[in-house]
Design an enzyme around this catalytic site. Sequence first.
Site, mmCIF file in Angstrom:
data_model
loop_
_atom_site.group_PDB
_atom_site.id
_atom_site.type_symbol
_atom_site.label_atom_id
_atom_site.label_comp_id
_atom_site.label_asym_id
_atom_site.label_seq_id
_atom_site.Cartn_x
_atom_site.Cartn_y
_atom_site.Cartn_z
ATOM 1 N N ASP A 126 0.822 -1.216 0.000
ATOM 2 C CA ASP A 126 0.000 0.000 0.000
ATOM 3 C C ASP A 126 0.860 1.272 0.000
ATOM 4 O OD1 ASP A 126 -2.445 1.340 0.035
ATOM 5 O OD2 ASP A 126 -3.303 -0.021 1.525
ATOM 6 N N TRP A 161 -2.754 3.356 -5.922
ATOM 7 C CA TRP A 161 -4.034 4.031 -6.198
ATOM 8 C C TRP A 161 -4.039 4.855 -7.500
ATOM 9 C CZ3 TRP A 161 -2.554 6.680 -1.128
ATOM 10 C CH2 TRP A 161 -2.586 5.767 -0.070
ATOM 11 N N GLY A 162 -3.094 4.603 -8.391
ATOM 12 C CA GLY A 162 -3.047 5.382 -9.637
ATOM 13 C C GLY A 162 -2.546 6.805 -9.441
ATOM 14 N N ASP A 183 -10.015 3.555 -3.803
ATOM 15 C CA ASP A 183 -10.696 2.406 -3.190
ATOM 16 C C ASP A 183 -12.135 2.233 -3.675
ATOM 17 O OD1 ASP A 183 -8.386 2.220 -1.784
ATOM 18 O OD2 ASP A 183 -9.342 2.143 0.194
HETATM 19 C C1 GLA Z 1 -5.968 1.303 1.391
HETATM 20 C C2 GLA Z 1 -6.082 0.324 0.205
HETATM 21 C C3 GLA Z 1 -7.221 -0.644 0.476
HETATM 22 C C4 GLA Z 1 -6.997 -1.399 1.771
HETATM 23 C C5 GLA Z 1 -6.814 -0.418 2.923
HETATM 24 C C6 GLA Z 1 -6.360 -1.109 4.201
HETATM 25 O O1 GLA Z 1 -7.060 2.147 1.479
HETATM 26 O O2 GLA Z 1 -6.273 1.024 -0.984
HETATM 27 O O3 GLA Z 1 -7.366 -1.567 -0.600
HETATM 28 O O4 GLA Z 1 -5.868 -2.228 1.635
HETATM 29 O O5 GLA Z 1 -5.820 0.574 2.605
HETATM 30 O O6 GLA Z 1 -6.167 -0.206 5.244
#
Ligand code: GLA
Length: 375
Positions: A126, A161-162, A183
């Site tokens: 992440d 996340w792009g 997300d």
């Molecule tokens: C971010 C990621 C999610 C998930 C959460 C966990 O938001 O993009 O997919 O893994 O963290 O905290």
Amino acid sequence: MIKLTPPMGWNSWNTYGTNINEELIKETADAMVETGLLDAGYDYLVIDDCWSERQRDENGRIVPCKEKFPNGMKAVADYVHSKGLKFGMYSCAGNYTCAVYPGSFEYEFIDAATFAEWGVDFLKYDYCFKPYWQQGHLLYKRMGFALANCGRDILFSACSWGVDESHKWIKETGAHMWRSTGDIVDSWKSIVDLAQKQISLQPYNGQGCFNDMDMLIVGMHGKGNVAIDGCSVEEYRTHFSLWAFLNSPLMIGCDVRNMSDSTKDILMNKDIIAINQDSAARQPYLADNNPNVMTWVKPLEGGDVAIGFFNLTDSNQCPFLPFDNIGLNRSTGKALQLTNLWTGEDLGVFKDIYRTPVMEPHTCLVLRGKLVDAK
Ligand code: GLA
């Protein structure tokens, strides 16, 4: 490792968030086998955020939460492997994970070695709590190096996340898939938002490193960690078809121990999965410029073509596809024999153009076309 088709599996986040433990993971592994998900291709079981203690141990090693995973992670991995599944875990390029557990920043090599020791096969990585002076691409490169040298084949699932133009550098890091979206939440609006943001990113999507549109919400029906309104069965079908069509990894996010028949039918439609897992792994393209009534086309191994119509609007639509738009004009003397992949129906042979029947709001029509001589 080179990943030739989009990874498939299950991830704990969408439904369980922080409420994960050894029992749940074992029951999920059992269910993935018993329901036929593993046979359908879903072979990674991934534990997302919130699995560790809040502090590393005195040697700087990350420690599984003693309450949630009393027997440690190797025991969990062994169980998952005993079911014929692969085992995935989660960490973060920053100081902390998004839920504020220890991140791997400046512990990359120690953590990669720990994951390898436990028998991990997949690492979701992440992007929260990145020190502001650090460049993201360097942090992903560090973990890329660490994983490539940890002595075990571990699929690297980048979750940036792009943002920070990660489409331009993510492949350099060794990632096998990368989150090209923010997300997902369990609502129709989220499906539409994420799908529309993918249009310009398709040239970056392909064999070796797939654009990841986030975990599936199919079958959540408004229950769980990312639940909002929930969606109808038709909306889940459209969502699944879009993700499959766009070569996204197919990571299930619902409670697989309690799936309805409609959820199983969607997640295990062999013909739709075959579009996602096609061995040519070509990026799909939009056959016209309409982002609300999308017509996606994807050339398949062996010469067939997949055609997907997606009515993302709130009104009835009748989209059409002039075959000229996909390289098949009249001069070729060719036509397409079309099959509806959700019903199995053979729709017949079409020359020059295909017009859909009325498509209700939020529905899709996914076809497979075979090239034949025009009569
Ligand atoms: C971010 C990621 C999610 C998930 C959460 C966990 O938001 O993009 O997919 O893994 O963290 O905290």
